[in-house]
Design a protein around this motif. Structure first.
Motif, PDB file in Angstrom:
ATOM      1  N   LEU A 261       0.886  -1.244   0.035  1.00 52.39           N
ATOM      2  CA  LEU A 261       0.143   0.103  -0.119  1.00 52.39           C
ATOM      3  C   LEU A 261       0.893   1.331   0.183  1.00 52.39           C
ATOM      4  O   LEU A 261       0.408   2.120  -0.706  1.00 52.39           O
ATOM      5  N   GLN A 299      -6.875   7.326   1.780  1.00 50.50           N
ATOM      6  CA  GLN A 299      -7.390   5.948   1.118  1.00 50.50           C
ATOM      7  C   GLN A 299      -6.418   4.748   1.320  1.00 50.50           C
ATOM      8  O   GLN A 299      -6.677   3.676   1.440  1.00 50.50           O
ATOM      9  N   ALA A 303      -7.477   1.419   3.504  1.00 50.78           N
ATOM     10  CA  ALA A 303      -7.037   0.111   2.648  1.00 50.78           C
ATOM     11  C   ALA A 303      -6.392  -0.738   3.647  1.00 50.78           C
ATOM     12  O   ALA A 303      -6.622  -2.039   3.622  1.00 50.78           O
TER      13      ALA A 303
END
Length: 410
Positions: A261, A299, A303
């Motif tokens: 990520l 974001q 996630a």
């Protein structure tokens, strides 16, 4: 221009003297500091600081969370420009973390007096209570309670290691400084916090000043893995339920999730472990560990939240301990800070903070931004914490320029 006049009146010698005097209250080991929030050492430091403020002709208030507000009046009674930080330290802290922002603010008040400058708006130096959180939980207590006073009711019941409550410590502060008038939250034109970076970015870039664009968001979790305590020598392998092995097997999937990520921006820490019964000849029956994950993109944080449970054993218990979204500072204040850095004639760069600061909460109250100066080897929360005197002066000069520029705004 009065901003430049004030910048030029900043005294590096006087600033260092203020820092050295503050360091006499609560000296720690190896040249460091141990001045816990609302301790006797903290009270003595506050008494000295209040005396310095009165000698400068300033007014001092306190609020219900023992935050101190030192005001230099403006030409008009308008919402003030605030600066400041905290003076409580870690048990093995250095002399600059937080303290530099308060002492630089006080030096700016000296510079304003020496330059004969009276700004349109009042300028205030604030001392926020218990930012470190090393005595009482949570950290950034004073700034968060200032922005949201309802928080204080819950904070008052929190205990330190000796069993004293926040409420008892605040009551002692109120009694000690009963002559200071009380004040609640007021409208504020802007807030600027000057701080040491506490990281290596500026030093590696050989840049003396940083304009902080915002603060990373954070997720804190606790994971509990259950097993079965049993004798280390008599329990066959196929019958063992080792909670520690179960916990360790989840670390790589969590790390891979964070890497996928965040890439090079990954900030993942497994910081606190508890193994029970924690005996040399007994299989671990229960293990808990903490996860600290930080990122500037909401974001990415979302996630990570969504994917974390898939990294854990099916019977593991996952608990959220703390969550805070990324903080973006006000562009109009950032622009002023950029001009302030340019006014010093020194280099600067944009930077994002990986650590929490009081400004994180103030950003929800008024336009806010921060200035950083380098930390040698990126060290902080340590007696070896150090910033070159010339860099400390540069930060104070940029702060002085920015405070005057903001205080002259309509």
């Amino acid at each position: 221009m009065i901003a430049e006049k004030t910048l030029n009146a900043v005294s590096a010698t006087r600033l260092q003297g203020l820092l050295d005097t503050l360091a006499t209250f609560g000296p720690g080991n190896d040249g460091g500091m141990n001045r816990q929030a609302l301790s006797e050492e903290d009270f003595q430091a506050r008494a000295w600081l209040i005396g310095e403020a009165h000698r400068l002709g300033c007014t001092v208030w306190r609020d219900a969370c023992a935050n101190l507000f030192i005001r230099r009046d403006g030409r008009e009674d308008l919402p003030p420009v605030m600066t400041g930080s905290h003076i409580d330290t870690q048990p093995t802290g250095g002399k600059l973390d937080g303290c530099y922002g308060v002492m630089a603010g006080l030096e700016c008040l000296h510079a304003l007096r020496d330059a004969g400058v009276q700004t349109r708006r009042p300028i205030e130096v604030v001392v926020w209570t218990n930012e470190e959180g090393s005595r009482f939980s949570p950290g950034a207590m004073g700034s968060s309670a200032y922005v949201d006073p309802a928080r204080l009711t819950g904070y008052r019941n929190n205990l330190d290691a000796a069993g004293m409550s926040v409420g008892e410590a605040l009551d002692a502060h109120a009694q000690r400084f009963a002559d200071l008038p009380m004040r609640e939250k007021i409208a504020t034109h802007a807030f600027v916090e000057l701080h040491i970076e506490q990281g290596p970015v500026l030093e590696e870039a050989k840049v003396p000043l940083g304009v902080v664009s915002g603060i990373q968001g954070v997720r804190w979790y606790q994971v509990r893995c259950k097993g079965a305590s049993a004798h280390a020598g008599t329990t066959p392998t196929h019958m063992r339920r080792d909670a520690l092995l179960s916990a360790m097997e989840s670390l790589r999937p969590i790390d891979e999730l964070a890497q996928r990520l965040a890439g090079e921006d990954k900030r993942l820490t497994f910081g606190r472990w508890n193994v029970m019964p924690n005996a040399i000849n007994t299989i671990a029956g229960e293990v808990t560990f903490s996860i600290d994950f930080r990122h500037a993109d909401p974001q990415v944080l979302a996630a990570f939240d969504a994917g974390l449970s898939d990294c854990l054993p099916a019977d593991a218990q996952l608990s959220s301990l703390f969550s805070h979204e990324p903080t973006a500072f006000a562009p109009q204040v950032i622009e002023v800070l950029e001009h302030a850095c340019e006014a010093t004639g020194l280099g600067w760069q944009s930077i994002r903070s990986g650590a929490f600061h009081d400004a994180m909460y103030l950003a929800g109250h008024c336009p806010t931004a921060m200035l950083f100066v380098p930390s040698r080897n990126g060290i902080s929360h340590n007696p070896l914490e150090f910033t070159e005197p010339a860099q400390l002066e540069a930060g104070a000069r940029a702060l002085a320029w920015s405070l005057v520029a903001l205080a002259e705004q309509p």
